[in-house]
Write a protein that holds these residues in place. Structure first.
Motif, PDB file in Angstrom:
ATOM      1  N   PHE A   1       0.737  -0.873   0.283  1.00  0.00           N
ATOM      2  CA  PHE A   1       0.210  -0.253  -0.383  1.00  0.00           C
ATOM      3  C   PHE A   1       0.706   1.353   0.053  1.00  0.00           C
ATOM      4  O   PHE A   1       0.316   2.178  -0.985  1.00  0.00           O
ATOM      5  CB  PHE A   1      -0.945  -0.327   1.132  1.00  0.00           C
ATOM      6  CG  PHE A   1      -1.829  -1.277   1.432  1.00  0.00           C
ATOM      7  CD1 PHE A   1      -2.492  -1.533  -0.156  1.00  0.00           C
ATOM      8  CD2 PHE A   1      -2.175  -1.736   2.475  1.00  0.00           C
ATOM      9  CE1 PHE A   1      -3.413  -2.841   0.333  1.00  0.00           C
ATOM     10  CE2 PHE A   1      -3.111  -3.058   2.850  1.00  0.00           C
ATOM     11  CZ  PHE A   1      -3.837  -3.319   1.703  1.00  0.00           C
ATOM     12  N   LEU A   2       1.785   1.110   0.854  1.00  0.00           N
ATOM     13  CA  LEU A   2       3.321   2.201   0.851  1.00  0.00           C
ATOM     14  C   LEU A   2       3.389   2.743   0.196  1.00  0.00           C
ATOM     15  O   LEU A   2       3.304   3.866  -1.535  1.00  0.00           O
ATOM     16  CB  LEU A   2       3.872   2.218   1.509  1.00  0.00           C
ATOM     17  CG  LEU A   2       3.705   2.757   3.165  1.00  0.00           C
ATOM     18  CD1 LEU A   2       3.963   2.112   4.285  1.00  0.00           C
ATOM     19  CD2 LEU A   2       2.856   4.106   3.793  1.00  0.00           C
ATOM     20  N   LEU A   3       3.289   1.267  -1.079  1.00  0.00           N
ATOM     21  CA  LEU A   3       4.375   1.163  -2.178  1.00  0.00           C
ATOM     22  C   LEU A   3       3.646   1.923  -3.795  1.00  0.00           C
ATOM     23  O   LEU A   3       4.035   3.265  -4.432  1.00  0.00           O
ATOM     24  CB  LEU A   3       5.450  -0.307  -2.816  1.00  0.00           C
ATOM     25  CG  LEU A   3       5.046  -0.387  -4.438  1.00  0.00           C
ATOM     26  CD1 LEU A   3       7.172   0.826  -4.145  1.00  0.00           C
ATOM     27  CD2 LEU A   3       5.765  -0.949  -5.008  1.00  0.00           C
ATOM     28  N   VAL A   4       1.958   1.069  -3.514  1.00  0.00           N
ATOM     29  CA  VAL A   4       1.250   2.439  -4.601  1.00  0.00           C
ATOM     30  C   VAL A   4       1.325   3.686  -4.416  1.00  0.00           C
ATOM     31  O   VAL A   4       0.985   4.257  -4.840  1.00  0.00           O
ATOM     32  CB  VAL A   4      -0.133   1.747  -3.860  1.00  0.00           C
ATOM     33  CG1 VAL A   4      -1.610   2.463  -4.911  1.00  0.00           C
ATOM     34  CG2 VAL A   4      -0.083  -0.074  -4.556  1.00  0.00           C
ATOM     35  N   THR A   5       1.018   4.011  -2.339  1.00  0.00           N
ATOM     36  CA  THR A   5       1.183   5.569  -3.171  1.00  0.00           C
ATOM     37  C   THR A   5       2.145   6.300  -3.334  1.00  0.00           C
ATOM     38  O   THR A   5       1.914   7.485  -4.029  1.00  0.00           O
ATOM     39  CB  THR A   5       1.362   5.870  -1.155  1.00  0.00           C
ATOM     40  OG1 THR A   5      -0.049   4.551  -0.134  1.00  0.00           O
ATOM     41  CG2 THR A   5       1.344   7.789  -0.500  1.00  0.00           C
ATOM     42  N   VAL A   6       3.701   5.740  -3.281  1.00  0.00           N
ATOM     43  CA  VAL A   6       4.587   6.477  -3.921  1.00  0.00           C
ATOM     44  C   VAL A   6       4.665   6.513  -5.022  1.00  0.00           C
ATOM     45  O   VAL A   6       5.061   7.784  -5.510  1.00  0.00           O
ATOM     46  CB  VAL A   6       5.606   6.165  -3.794  1.00  0.00           C
ATOM     47  CG1 VAL A   6       6.752   6.314  -3.501  1.00  0.00           C
ATOM     48  CG2 VAL A   6       6.116   6.044  -1.822  1.00  0.00           C
ATOM     49  N   LEU A   7       4.420   5.904  -5.203  1.00  0.00           N
ATOM     50  CA  LEU A   7       4.001   5.459  -7.445  1.00  0.00           C
ATOM     51  C   LEU A   7       2.825   6.252  -7.754  1.00  0.00           C
ATOM     52  O   LEU A   7       2.780   7.266  -8.844  1.00  0.00           O
ATOM     53  CB  LEU A   7       4.128   4.321  -7.715  1.00  0.00           C
ATOM     54  CG  LEU A   7       4.588   2.672  -7.328  1.00  0.00           C
ATOM     55  CD1 LEU A   7       4.622   1.274  -7.502  1.00  0.00           C
ATOM     56  CD2 LEU A   7       6.745   3.782  -8.016  1.00  0.00           C
ATOM     57  N   SER A   8       1.326   6.110  -7.017  1.00  0.00           N
ATOM     58  CA  SER A   8       0.378   7.695  -7.494  1.00  0.00           C
ATOM     59  C   SER A   8       1.374   8.112  -7.139  1.00  0.00           C
ATOM     60  O   SER A   8       0.904   9.557  -8.147  1.00  0.00           O
ATOM     61  CB  SER A   8      -0.760   6.888  -6.791  1.00  0.00           C
ATOM     62  OG  SER A   8      -1.292   5.526  -6.274  1.00  0.00           O
ATOM     63  N   LEU A   9       1.791   8.978  -6.558  1.00  0.00           N
ATOM     64  CA  LEU A   9       2.491  10.887  -5.705  1.00  0.00           C
ATOM     65  C   LEU A   9       3.162  10.962  -7.734  1.00  0.00           C
ATOM     66  O   LEU A   9       3.526  11.875  -7.537  1.00  0.00           O
ATOM     67  CB  LEU A   9       3.438  10.492  -4.910  1.00  0.00           C
ATOM     68  CG  LEU A   9       1.934  10.494  -3.598  1.00  0.00           C
ATOM     69  CD1 LEU A   9       3.032  10.386  -2.436  1.00  0.00           C
ATOM     70  CD2 LEU A   9       1.270  11.815  -3.730  1.00  0.00           C
ATOM     71  N   ALA A  10       3.706   9.797  -8.001  1.00  0.00           N
ATOM     72  CA  ALA A  10       4.707  10.391  -8.761  1.00  0.00           C
ATOM     73  C   ALA A  10       4.717  10.483  -9.996  1.00  0.00           C
ATOM     74  O   ALA A  10       4.986  11.385 -10.979  1.00  0.00           O
ATOM     75  CB  ALA A  10       6.418   8.845  -8.808  1.00  0.00           C
TER      76      ALA A  10
END
Length: 555
Positions: A513-522
């Protein structure tokens, strides 16, 4: 009203003529007929979507009924996607050359027969064959859904109709999660296919009862089209197989995965090489390789990968915590309502001159939803994920319509022959993008689970009074059946190991979930920079595309 090829009985005004060969004319319909077209479009779209949704959401039940290993069960969904993605190339040209009547008369009965075949496909081999055939038939039904919804819309709302037509089949997955538990209670997994067969029969009857207006035909197929397809289809199929099996068999453990990936690259490259040198290509490689289209493909694929947070991340976490389909009914209802809201919002707010804005907000919603989910614990249950999953379900359909329109408008400006290229590209970004998202997140989850499991076990020692007390407490549950203290301790240690695995899985899903958050922000920053540049410079690529379309239609 009859449907299909050009007929002398029909004389359409210029604005009513089909926009493309193979598409129906768009005459003015009375209100009652518009409602009928809309209802049929919704029904057909859901029927086509249920084909894969019923299997995906009940894979564990089907796996148990057929006595399959997890890698064998994964082939059931892969077989569907293998044919579904590839057939998009041929179906567009099939409609252009043979018309809508032939299209409907072949593929609707085929879908009914394929669905009925599920009822007798009690062996693994026949189940795979039926799933592959279902992918072909479902591709045709999704096309009919879009065409019927467009007929239901008055001329100023045609773009809204495209948004709704492409989004309605997405309702099938949350609906399948909502309905399948009750269906399974009434019998074995074959009851799911009885339900789907009923939908297919009703869809066939409705389409024959109220047919689409006629379409214009043209000679579309060329001999080299079939050579390209003979290379492209197995290449895509191999790619689907690698993505479906990689995280299960593990990427470096099964040699055939490497061979299949190499073969997929060679076959697809050979197909593209043939198309690159054709005068009238099936896939326009020069257009597909242009900067704008590559950017479109990257954004569309990225968002589809991020949306795997819901299908693999949230559902995977709840499954790891022992939550069954019957406990996911309310979560399914929340997703259905959020999906309907996303469809409505996308249709109402669609602006052809600024199609990047809804994609921006969709990615933002994914980031918020994934960040909320990243605080999960072993006490997390479906009700704790209602809000976050509603955001992601909303985003899943809110982005899809504008994304489709970005590509289809660019293709229309270049000419009708570019539609086939765009349909193939869009199908790859959504279907294979979703498969790649599951493979990527699944691989990451396995790696992080091993890491967390090692970290937790490393700190556990019998010299620690808390660990010793926990083992003794867990082993005490067997006090009435095991008199030997050493056996009770062994059982307690086994239960503690299960708890460690559960906690490691929860932490691993939180990392997802944190990885998806970071990728979404990118992705959000990237889209935001482009939107900001557009406002600063005053250069709007979509406005230029719309102006070019207006000039083309004026000529």
């Amino acid at each position: 009203m009859s449907g299909g090829g050009t007929s002398p009985d029909y004389v359409f005004a210029p604005h009513e003529r089909p926009l493309l060969p193979g598409s129906p004319a768009t005459p003015a319909h009375p209100t009652s007929r518009r409602f009928a077209y809309f209802a049929i479009g919704v029904f057909v779209g859901l029927t086509g979507g249920f084909g894969n949704a019923m299997v995906t959401t009940n894979l564990a039940n089907i796996q148990g009924s057929l006595g399959l290993y997890s890698d064998q069960a994964a082939w059931l969904t892969a077989a569907y996607l293998m044919t579904n993605v590839s057939m998009s190339l041929l179906l567009v040209k099939f409609r252009q050359q043979f018309g809508l009547v032939t299209f409907a008369r072949i593929f609707l009965p085929a879908y009914v027969l394929v669905t009925a075949a599920h009822l007798v496909a009690h062996s693994y081999t026949t189940a795979l064959i039926v799933r592959g055939a279902s992918g072909i038939a479902a591709s045709a039904l999704s096309t009919l859904c879009l065409l019927y919804i467009i007929q239901a819309m008055p001329a100023p709302w045609r773009l809204k109709g495209i948004v709704l037509g492409i989004g309605i089949p997405q309702l099938a997955t949350p609906l399948a999660r909502l309905l399948s538990s009750d269906l399974l209670e009434r019998g074995q997994w074959t009851v799911l296919y009885v339900f789907e067969l009923g939908l297919a029969l009703i869809s066939a009857a409705l389409v024959m009862l109220l047919r689409l207006p006629p379409s214009e035909r043209m000679k579309a197929f060329e001999p080299l089209d079939f050579l390209t397809f003979a290379l492209y289809a197995p290449g895509v199929a191999l790619l689907c197989g690698v993505l479906a099996q990689g995280r299960i068999l593990w990427w470096t453990e099964a040699p055939w995965l490497g061979y299949a990936a190499c073969a997929a690259i060679v076959l697809i490259a050979a197909a593209l090489l043939i198309e690159h040198n054709r005068a009238n290509p099936l896939l326009n490689t020069r257009w597909l390789a242009s900067r704008d289209i590559l950017r479109f493909a990257l954004v569309a694929t990225s968002v589809r990968i991020l949306l795997s947070e819901q299908s693999y991340g949230a559902i995977g976490l709840l499954t790891a915590l022992g939550v069954g389909n019957d406990q996911l009914i309310m979560l399914g209802l929340v997703m259905v309502l959020a999906t309907i809201a996303g469809l409505a919002a996308s249709a109402i707010t669609i602006d052809p001159a600024n199609l990047g804005r809804p994609i921006f907000w969709s990615v933002a919603l994914i980031a918020v939803g994934a960040f909320i989910d990243s605080h999960a614990t072993n006490l997390t249950r479906p009700q704790n994920m209602y809000f976050s999953q509603a955001l992601i379900a909303f985003a899943a359909v809110f982005f899809m319509g504008p994304t489709l329109l970005i590509g289809i408008l660019r293709a229309l400006v270049k000419g009708p022959n570019h539609i086939v290229s765009f349909v193939a590209l869009f199908s790859i970004t959504q279907s294979i993008g979703g498969l790649a998202g599951t493979a990527f997140l699944g691989t990451f989850q396995v790696m992080r689970e091993k890491f967390h499991s090692h970290s937790i076990v490393q700190s556990l020692t019998l010299a620690d009074p808390q660990v010793a007390g926990r083992i003794q407490s867990l082993g005490g549950a067997y006090g009435k059946v095991l008199g030997d203290p050493s056996l009770r301790q062994a059982e307690g240690a086994a239960l503690l190991s299960q708890q460690v695995t559960r906690e490691a899985n929860v932490l691993a899903f939180n990392d997802i979930f944190l990885l998806v958050t970071v990728l979404s922000l990118a992705v959000l920053v990237w889209i935001g920079i482009r939107q900001l540049r557009m406002y600063i410079t005053g250069v709007n690529p979509m406005s230029e595309v719309l102006a070019a379309m207006a000039r083309t239609r004026g000529q």
